[in-house]
Design a protein around this motif. Structure first.
Motif, PDB file in Angstrom:
ATOM      1  N   TRP A 198       8.271  -6.911   1.917  1.00  0.00           N
ATOM      2  CA  TRP A 198       8.983  -8.006   2.547  1.00  0.00           C
ATOM      3  C   TRP A 198       9.707  -7.452   3.774  1.00  0.00           C
ATOM      4  O   TRP A 198      10.597  -6.621   3.657  1.00  0.00           O
ATOM      5  CB  TRP A 198      10.006  -8.637   1.600  1.00  0.00           C
ATOM      6  N   LYS A 213      12.206  -7.885   6.733  1.00  0.00           N
ATOM      7  CA  LYS A 213      13.339  -8.664   7.236  1.00  0.00           C
ATOM      8  C   LYS A 213      13.667  -8.180   8.644  1.00  0.00           C
ATOM      9  O   LYS A 213      13.736  -6.973   8.890  1.00  0.00           O
ATOM     10  CB  LYS A 213      14.547  -8.468   6.325  1.00  0.00           C
ATOM     11  N   THR A 259       6.661 -12.299   9.544  1.00  0.00           N
ATOM     12  CA  THR A 259       8.035 -12.773   9.683  1.00  0.00           C
ATOM     13  C   THR A 259       8.231 -13.101  11.149  1.00  0.00           C
ATOM     14  O   THR A 259       7.950 -12.279  12.017  1.00  0.00           O
ATOM     15  CB  THR A 259       9.048 -11.715   9.243  1.00  0.00           C
ATOM     16  N   GLY A 300       9.727 -16.523   7.329  1.00  0.00           N
ATOM     17  CA  GLY A 300       8.828 -15.533   6.733  1.00  0.00           C
ATOM     18  C   GLY A 300       7.929 -16.188   5.705  1.00  0.00           C
ATOM     19  O   GLY A 300       8.388 -16.937   4.842  1.00  0.00           O
ATOM     20  N   CYS A 341       7.003 -12.499  16.474  1.00  0.00           N
ATOM     21  CA  CYS A 341       6.400 -12.471  15.138  1.00  0.00           C
ATOM     22  C   CYS A 341       6.005 -11.044  14.801  1.00  0.00           C
ATOM     23  O   CYS A 341       5.401 -10.349  15.633  1.00  0.00           O
ATOM     24  CB  CYS A 341       5.184 -13.383  15.092  1.00  0.00           C
TER      25      CYS A 341
END
Length: 299
Positions: A148, A150, A266, A296, A252
């Motif tokens: 993930w 961020k 994201t 995201g 992006c």
């Protein structure tokens, strides 16, 4: 005189003779009647010969045998008729019983088919539920194990070199997932105009447009779990930024997951006046107040 005396004498003789004749005739009739009555009153026994007796016995035996056979045939016919009636009645009951059993069998077959269909449907539903559960478990596992990314607040600067202007964009990408993010790459889209507010749909559409790895310039960056990496890029302008307008930058970061080949992204968007980009000194770039939006999802 003699003639007259002779006539009565002959007349008397005739009368006497007639009386005698009548008496004799009556006696003869009585004798004949008596003889006739005496003849019929005597018992007569006829003794047949041996052949007549045997023929009579044979005829009588044949008649008796014929009568016995006829009686036996009648009895057999009666018994056969009675048995036929019983057989017909039995066959009728058997027919009704067979019909009843057939109806019960048909109902049982229908119930069996319905139960089989319900069982098959339940089995199919259970299989589908198990498949959905497996897919959901797989998706949950992938979501739990995937990387993930961020993105922190970006840093934007305007650079100039010998009359050439460029907007430099830098953002910190932090992997908060459990697996490394592979092939991480930053994409930018800069536009000028009267821009008021960010557009979530526009950001997502731009992220989808750059999801094809064939358009990526660099696919060798890796961001490990619980680690960050700066993502930098620059867009060269044809001339100086137009004053009095706003600048919109859509960005992006695309990346792949380690367990699978799925592509994630994201994305975000910033909008600000061009005058602020030009007039603000470099030391104040990090304290800019501008609209920021991030999203995201799986590309």
């Amino acid at each position: 005189m003699n003639g007259r005396e002779t006539f009565p004498r002959f007349l008397a003789i005739d009368i006497v003779l007639a009386t005698v004749f009548i008496a004799l005739a009556s006696a003869s009739d009585v004798s004949a009647q008596t003889s006739q009555e005496t003849e019929f009153s005597v018992p007569v026994r006829i003794v047949p010969d041996k052949l007549s007796v045997q023929e009579d016995l044979r005829q009588r035996s044949a008649a008796e045998r014929h009568d016995a056979l006829d009686l036996e045939a009648q009895q057999r016919s009666a018994v056969a008729a009675e048995r036929a009636a019983i057989a017909s009645e039995t066959q009728l009951w058997i027919g009704w019983l067979q019909l009843f059993v057939s109806v019960i069998g048909a109902l049982g077959l229908i119930v069996t088919l319905l139960l089989t269909w319900a069982s098959t449907k339940a089995a199919a539903a259970a299989a589908k539920a198990a498949l959905d559960a497996n897919m959901l478990a797989r998706e949950n596992f992938d979501l739990d194990q995937r990387p993930w990314i961020k993105l922190e607040r970006p840093v934007i600067q305007l650079a100039e070199h010998r009359g050439t202007f460029a907007i430099q964009f830098s953002v910190e990408a932090i992997n908060v997932g459990k697996t490394p993010a592979k092939e991480t790459e930053l994409h930018l889209q800069i536009s000028f105009g009267k821009i008021v507010t960010p557009s979530v749909d526009g950001v997502e559409a731009y992220a989808q447009s750059v999801a094809n790895p064939g358009t990526w310039r660099n696919s060798h960056k890796i961001v490990f779990p619980n680690a960050g990496r700066p993502m930098d890029d620059a867009v060269i302008l044809d001339g100086p930024p137009p004053e009095g307008e706003s600048c919109r930058i859509r960005y992006c970061v695309n990346y792949r997951g380690a367990p699978t080949s799925a592509i994630y992204h994201t994305a975000g968007e910033v909008t600000f006046p061009v005058s602020r980009l030009i007039s603000s000194p470099k030391s104040q770039k990090n304290s800019w107040k501008y609209n920021f939006h991030g999203t995201g999802s799986v590309a």
